[in-house]
Design a protein around this motif. Structure first.
Motif, PDB file in Angstrom:
ATOM      1  N   LYS A 235       0.821  -1.161   0.040  1.00  0.00           N
ATOM      2  CA  LYS A 235      -0.094   0.068   0.055  1.00  0.00           C
ATOM      3  C   LYS A 235       0.770   1.186  -0.121  1.00  0.00           C
ATOM      4  O   LYS A 235       1.695   1.582  -1.019  1.00  0.00           O
ATOM      5  CB  LYS A 235      -0.990  -0.143   1.175  1.00  0.00           C
ATOM      6  CG  LYS A 235      -1.977  -0.975   1.129  1.00  0.00           C
ATOM      7  CD  LYS A 235      -2.976  -1.437   2.220  1.00  0.00           C
ATOM      8  CE  LYS A 235      -3.795  -2.275   2.075  1.00  0.00           C
ATOM      9  NZ  LYS A 235      -4.879  -2.506   3.298  1.00  0.00           N
ATOM     10  N   ASP A 236       0.891   2.042   1.110  1.00  0.00           N
ATOM     11  CA  ASP A 236       1.728   3.255   0.967  1.00  0.00           C
ATOM     12  C   ASP A 236       2.995   3.048   1.620  1.00  0.00           C
ATOM     13  O   ASP A 236       3.835   4.343   1.797  1.00  0.00           O
ATOM     14  CB  ASP A 236       0.737   4.320   1.711  1.00  0.00           C
ATOM     15  CG  ASP A 236      -0.445   4.805   1.150  1.00  0.00           C
ATOM     16  OD1 ASP A 236      -0.362   4.680  -0.005  1.00  0.00           O
ATOM     17  OD2 ASP A 236      -1.315   5.281   1.820  1.00  0.00           O
ATOM     18  N   LYS A 237       3.418   1.831   2.055  1.00  0.00           N
ATOM     19  CA  LYS A 237       4.479   1.613   2.788  1.00  0.00           C
ATOM     20  C   LYS A 237       5.700   1.080   2.039  1.00  0.00           C
ATOM     21  O   LYS A 237       5.152  -0.052   1.233  1.00  0.00           O
ATOM     22  CB  LYS A 237       4.382   0.765   4.022  1.00  0.00           C
ATOM     23  CG  LYS A 237       5.332   0.511   4.843  1.00  0.00           C
ATOM     24  CD  LYS A 237       5.204  -0.440   6.052  1.00  0.00           C
ATOM     25  CE  LYS A 237       6.463  -0.662   6.866  1.00  0.00           C
ATOM     26  NZ  LYS A 237       6.065  -1.704   7.850  1.00  0.00           N
ATOM     27  N   THR A 238       6.961   1.533   1.744  1.00  0.00           N
ATOM     28  CA  THR A 238       7.939   0.698   1.386  1.00  0.00           C
ATOM     29  C   THR A 238       9.068   0.868   2.006  1.00  0.00           C
ATOM     30  O   THR A 238       9.608   1.797   2.749  1.00  0.00           O
ATOM     31  CB  THR A 238       8.355   1.776   0.013  1.00  0.00           C
ATOM     32  OG1 THR A 238       7.293   1.677  -0.981  1.00  0.00           O
ATOM     33  CG2 THR A 238       9.502   1.224  -0.828  1.00  0.00           C
ATOM     34  N   GLU A 239       9.748  -0.420   1.951  1.00  0.00           N
ATOM     35  CA  GLU A 239      11.075  -0.942   3.085  1.00  0.00           C
ATOM     36  C   GLU A 239      11.971  -1.277   2.141  1.00  0.00           C
ATOM     37  O   GLU A 239      11.932  -2.031   0.867  1.00  0.00           O
ATOM     38  CB  GLU A 239      10.577  -2.079   3.769  1.00  0.00           C
ATOM     39  CG  GLU A 239      11.515  -2.394   4.440  1.00  0.00           C
ATOM     40  CD  GLU A 239      11.264  -3.589   5.660  1.00  0.00           C
ATOM     41  OE1 GLU A 239      12.163  -4.063   6.240  1.00  0.00           O
ATOM     42  OE2 GLU A 239      10.195  -3.891   5.638  1.00  0.00           O
ATOM     43  N   ASN A 240      12.939  -0.777   2.316  1.00  0.00           N
ATOM     44  CA  ASN A 240      14.291  -1.072   1.259  1.00  0.00           C
ATOM     45  C   ASN A 240      15.349  -1.844   2.333  1.00  0.00           C
ATOM     46  O   ASN A 240      15.745  -1.153   3.271  1.00  0.00           O
ATOM     47  CB  ASN A 240      14.938   0.008   0.847  1.00  0.00           C
ATOM     48  CG  ASN A 240      14.069   0.772  -0.255  1.00  0.00           C
ATOM     49  OD1 ASN A 240      13.924   0.091  -1.477  1.00  0.00           O
ATOM     50  ND2 ASN A 240      13.317   1.789  -0.012  1.00  0.00           N
ATOM     51  N   THR A 241      15.699  -2.883   1.899  1.00  0.00           N
ATOM     52  CA  THR A 241      16.691  -3.625   2.541  1.00  0.00           C
ATOM     53  C   THR A 241      17.685  -4.403   1.854  1.00  0.00           C
ATOM     54  O   THR A 241      17.709  -4.538   0.495  1.00  0.00           O
ATOM     55  CB  THR A 241      16.073  -4.514   3.867  1.00  0.00           C
ATOM     56  OG1 THR A 241      15.332  -5.897   2.878  1.00  0.00           O
ATOM     57  CG2 THR A 241      15.126  -4.118   4.580  1.00  0.00           C
ATOM     58  N   GLN A 242      18.980  -4.711   2.471  1.00  0.00           N
ATOM     59  CA  GLN A 242      19.842  -5.619   1.942  1.00  0.00           C
ATOM     60  C   GLN A 242      20.296  -7.042   2.513  1.00  0.00           C
ATOM     61  O   GLN A 242      19.755  -7.145   3.651  1.00  0.00           O
ATOM     62  CB  GLN A 242      21.201  -4.916   1.663  1.00  0.00           C
ATOM     63  CG  GLN A 242      21.380  -3.632   0.852  1.00  0.00           C
ATOM     64  CD  GLN A 242      20.967  -2.436   1.646  1.00  0.00           C
ATOM     65  OE1 GLN A 242      21.129  -2.421   2.736  1.00  0.00           O
ATOM     66  NE2 GLN A 242      19.849  -1.585   0.897  1.00  0.00           N
ATOM     67  N   ASN A 243      20.192  -7.988   1.842  1.00  0.00           N
ATOM     68  CA  ASN A 243      20.518  -9.417   2.188  1.00  0.00           C
ATOM     69  C   ASN A 243      21.530 -10.113   1.474  1.00  0.00           C
ATOM     70  O   ASN A 243      21.721  -9.655   0.201  1.00  0.00           O
ATOM     71  CB  ASN A 243      19.034  -9.882   2.582  1.00  0.00           C
ATOM     72  CG  ASN A 243      19.131 -10.827   3.766  1.00  0.00           C
ATOM     73  OD1 ASN A 243      20.029 -11.460   4.071  1.00  0.00           O
ATOM     74  ND2 ASN A 243      18.055 -11.201   4.296  1.00  0.00           N
ATOM     75  N   ILE A 244      21.557 -11.473   2.000  1.00  0.00           N
ATOM     76  CA  ILE A 244      22.351 -12.367   1.428  1.00  0.00           C
ATOM     77  C   ILE A 244      21.516 -13.438   0.487  1.00  0.00           C
ATOM     78  O   ILE A 244      20.557 -13.675   1.121  1.00  0.00           O
ATOM     79  CB  ILE A 244      23.301 -13.223   2.074  1.00  0.00           C
ATOM     80  CG1 ILE A 244      24.222 -12.269   2.818  1.00  0.00           C
ATOM     81  CG2 ILE A 244      24.075 -13.941   1.278  1.00  0.00           C
ATOM     82  CD1 ILE A 244      25.259 -11.402   1.861  1.00  0.00           C
ATOM     83  N   SER A 245      21.645 -13.780  -0.604  1.00  0.00           N
ATOM     84  CA  SER A 245      20.918 -14.450  -1.468  1.00  0.00           C
ATOM     85  C   SER A 245      21.739 -15.702  -1.840  1.00  0.00           C
ATOM     86  O   SER A 245      23.182 -15.814  -1.606  1.00  0.00           O
ATOM     87  CB  SER A 245      20.089 -13.956  -2.860  1.00  0.00           C
ATOM     88  OG  SER A 245      21.318 -13.619  -3.663  1.00  0.00           O
TER      89      SER A 245
END
Length: 314
Positions: free
Chosen positions: A253-263
């Motif tokens: 919806k109105d929320k955006t979260e940016n993260t980094q991780n290991i794949s």
């Protein structure tokens, strides 16, 4: 800021590697190699039958696991190549899908472009799927998710350490491996994945709501390839595994979260067939698997391909 810098550094490195390695690969291919036979005919036409299985898996703490499949079974494709360059495109065969009233319908596109010399290889690909189903055998139930969409694009760059081993012969049949040989293979990859309308699956199963997600991963994989040769017949296989750095954008919806991780990334290819001077045919199998680790569950997108290829050189 970190993402922008990492992207700039990676793309700059990619440009340098691509231009320098391609130039080296071209000069290397001009040298005579008693282990590898070049083919005078440069233009190759190869129709193929393809079975491609895209599987999206969502898992949480071994207590919840759901597999999503598109209603796509058999495709007909055409691969054209000239020299080291190749282009392939496939379409679905008529009446090759399961009953759409039970399993739903799937719309999709698949396109790929490749460059292979003896020691260097590169693939650029694009695929888009809309419409999935899940066959929950434990519940004796099939559920349809017509609005679930996935879009994937990216590239893989390969390097074979042994000059007596040919990537082009092993996986594109573009030249001939004259003697059985193997090599360490290193690959770097970039992959962009976008998943839309995930709430169709997550909300009914009590998982955190995510409307869509964008995942950009940079990976480095290491493995080994080997080609066994008996006259014009050959069996080639190779597998690579390795970690990746992933940039995640989760939208709800109105929320955006940016993260980094290991794949985690795994690539595997194999081919069994006949590679003559004019006529060639082979059975191919490949796996491209990546696991995305989110804060509340794990998401895997795996592609399995089996193909029958029959070609002729002009």
């Amino acid at each position: 800021m970190i993402y922008t810098q990492a992207k700039f550094l990676f793309l700059s490195t990619l440009y340098f590697l691509t231009t320098s390695l391609t130039s080296y690969g071209q000069s290397d291919s001009l040298q005579k190699n008693p282990e590898i036979g070049t083919i005078e005919s440069k233009f190759q036409v190869m129709p193929y039958l393809l079975t491609r299985n895209i599987r999206i898996s969502i898992e949480r703490d071994d207590q919840f696991n759901i597999d999503l499949l598109p209603n796509v079974k058999s495709n007909f494709g055409l691969a054209l190549s000239y020299g080291n360059y190749g282009l392939s495109y496939s379409v679905r065969l008529a009446n090759s899908q399961q009953d759409p009233t039970i399993y739903g319908g799937t719309k999709y596109k698949d396109l790929s472009f490749s460059y292979y010399s003896s020691r260097f290889g590169g693939e650029v690909y694009y695929s888009a799927y809309k419409g999935f189903y899940t066959d929950e055998k434990k519940l004796d139930q099939i559920r349809i998710f017509p609005n679930l969409k996935t879009r994937t694009m990216g590239f893989n760059l390969f390097y074979a350490a042994n000059r007596k081993y040919s990537l082009k012969a092993a996986f594109k049949a573009g030249e001939q491996q004259l003697r059985s040989r193997g090599s360490i293979i290193v690959a770097t990859s970039y992959r962009y994945t976008r998943l839309s309308n995930l709430n169709e699956i997550l909300t009914p199963n009590g998982l955190p709501t995510i409307e869509s997600g964008k995942f950009r991963s940079i990976s480095l994989t290491l493995g080994y390839g080997y080609t066994f040769v008996k006259r014009k017949f050959y069996l080639a296989t190779g597998a690579l595994i390795g970690p990746g750095l992933e940039f995640q954008q989760i939208n709800d919806k109105d929320k955006t979260e940016n993260t980094q991780n290991i794949s985690f990334r795994m690539l595997a290819k194999s081919a069994l067939g006949y590679n003559g001077n004019r006529f060639l045919c082979f059975f191919g199998f490949s796996v491209d698997a990546e696991t995305i680790y989110l804060s509340t569950f794990d998401l895997s997108q795996n592609a399995y391909e089996m193909s029958l290829n029959i070609g002729y050189r002009f």
